[in-house]
Design an enzyme around this catalytic site. Structure first.
Site, short mmCIF file in Angstrom:
data_model
loop_
_atom_site.label_atom_id
_atom_site.label_comp_id
_atom_site.label_asym_id
_atom_site.label_seq_id
_atom_site.Cartn_x
_atom_site.Cartn_y
_atom_site.Cartn_z
N SER A 155 8.18 1.08 -4.43
CA SER A 155 7.94 1.30 -5.87
C SER A 155 9.27 1.34 -6.60
CB SER A 155 7.02 2.79 -5.92
OG SER A 155 5.83 2.74 -5.12
N1 SAM Z 1 5.41 4.34 -0.91
C1 SAM Z 1 5.69 3.17 -0.59
C2 SAM Z 1 7.15 3.05 -0.39
O1 SAM Z 1 7.88 3.87 -0.68
O2 SAM Z 1 7.54 2.08 -0.18
C3 SAM Z 1 5.20 2.02 -1.79
C4 SAM Z 1 3.99 1.81 -1.33
S1 SAM Z 1 3.13 0.33 -2.00
C5 SAM Z 1 3.42 0.38 -3.80
C6 SAM Z 1 1.51 0.65 -1.54
C7 SAM Z 1 1.02 0.50 -0.01
O3 SAM Z 1 -0.20 1.16 0.00
C8 SAM Z 1 1.05 -0.44 0.28
O4 SAM Z 1 1.80 -0.69 1.49
C9 SAM Z 1 -0.32 -1.10 0.71
O5 SAM Z 1 -0.34 -1.55 1.85
C10 SAM Z 1 -0.81 0.49 0.96
N2 SAM Z 1 -2.13 0.75 1.15
C11 SAM Z 1 -3.08 0.08 0.02
N3 SAM Z 1 -4.44 0.55 0.29
C12 SAM Z 1 -4.27 1.43 1.31
C13 SAM Z 1 -5.12 2.40 1.94
N4 SAM Z 1 -6.53 2.24 1.81
N5 SAM Z 1 -4.46 3.36 3.15
C14 SAM Z 1 -3.31 3.32 3.47
N6 SAM Z 1 -2.50 2.58 2.63
C15 SAM Z 1 -2.85 1.68 1.71
#
Ligand code: SAM
Length: 218
Positions: free
Chosen positions: A64
């Site tokens: 993000s």
């Molecule tokens: N917080 C992260 C960072 O600091 O890098 C950024 C996260 S990225 C914007 C969103 C993440 O949510 C992705 O890695 C994606 O694979 C994960 N994601 C999507 N659906 C999910 C779920 N149901 N459970 C866990 N992770 C999920």
């Protein structure tokens, strides 16, 4: 991971920029000033690590934008020792910020590769975060209730499963909307049966995919 004088200078300027953009929580700014974001992006993007933008990571996901991380973290109002559940570990940068602030962090990721890489990165930095591989839309019941829940992917709604895992007096920050655009929701649990909801500014996140999120397209 090598953290040079140049990296530190770039981080200081990023913190100043976030302050100008309205982030005022000292603990959040301190953590952003301390955590080496260049260690959370792929080598090709490390020169851009201290720009205020989202960057690609493995599995087609993103780390993000620093402003988004700061905005969501500030809304949580977390204090040292409190439990926070993060859905969407991704690069583990957000988890590292929360851990640096003294939170007891639990973080779930549905992409196996990201989950594995996150564990290595956090260990390198000596930060203790409980990581789980799986569908975060169902929460992590064994460790509930959480004083804070932070969802870092776009959700079609606020999952009931997560609302029920909030502590009384706890806060959840979650982007809710369509795949194209979401509004940040701040949910507060007032008592066993009541929650309040504030709808804040617009963001664009990658989708939350799972049982209580968007369906998997693959
Ligand atoms: N917080 C992260 C960072 O600091 O890098 C950024 C996260 S990225 C914007 C969103 C993440 O949510 C992705 O890695 C994606 O694979 C994960 N994601 C999507 N659906 C999910 C779920 N149901 N459970 C866990 N992770 C999920």
């Amino acid at each position: 991971m090598l953290d040079t004088f140049i990296h530190k200078g770039k981080r200081k300027r990023l913190v100043e920029l976030l302050e100008k953009k309205g982030i005022s929580d000292e603990a959040v700014l301190e953590a952003i000033g301390a955590i080496p974001r260049h260690g959370f992006v792929e080598g090709a993007f490390s020169a851009e690590a201290y720009e205020d933008k989202a960057l690609p990571i493995h599995a087609g996901q993103t780390i993000s934008q620093p402003f988004t991380v700061a905005f969501q973290t500030q809304l949580l109002q977390i204090k040292k020792g409190q439990k926070v559940l993060e859905i969407g570990t991704g690069s583990a940068y957000q988890a590292a910020i929360l851990a640096k602030m003294g939170a007891k962090v639990y973080s779930i990721e549905r992409e196996a590769r990201l989950h594995r890489e996150a564990a290595v990165r956090l260990e390198d930095l000596g930060l203790e975060v409980m990581l789980k591989y799986g569908d975060g839309t169902q929460g992590w019941l064994e460790n509930a209730p959480y004083q804070g829940i932070i969802v870092t992917a776009a959700s079609p709604s606020v999952p009931d499963s997560l609302m029920k895992q909030m502590a009384i007096g706890g806060r959840m920050v979650i982007p809710v909307g369509s795949l194209e655009k979401q509004r940040m929701y701040l949910v507060k649990r007032v008592n066993r049966a009541e929650w309040t909801k504030e709808i804040l500014q617009s963001f664009k996140f990658v989708p939350l995919i799972g049982r209580f999120g968007f369906p998997d397209q693959d």
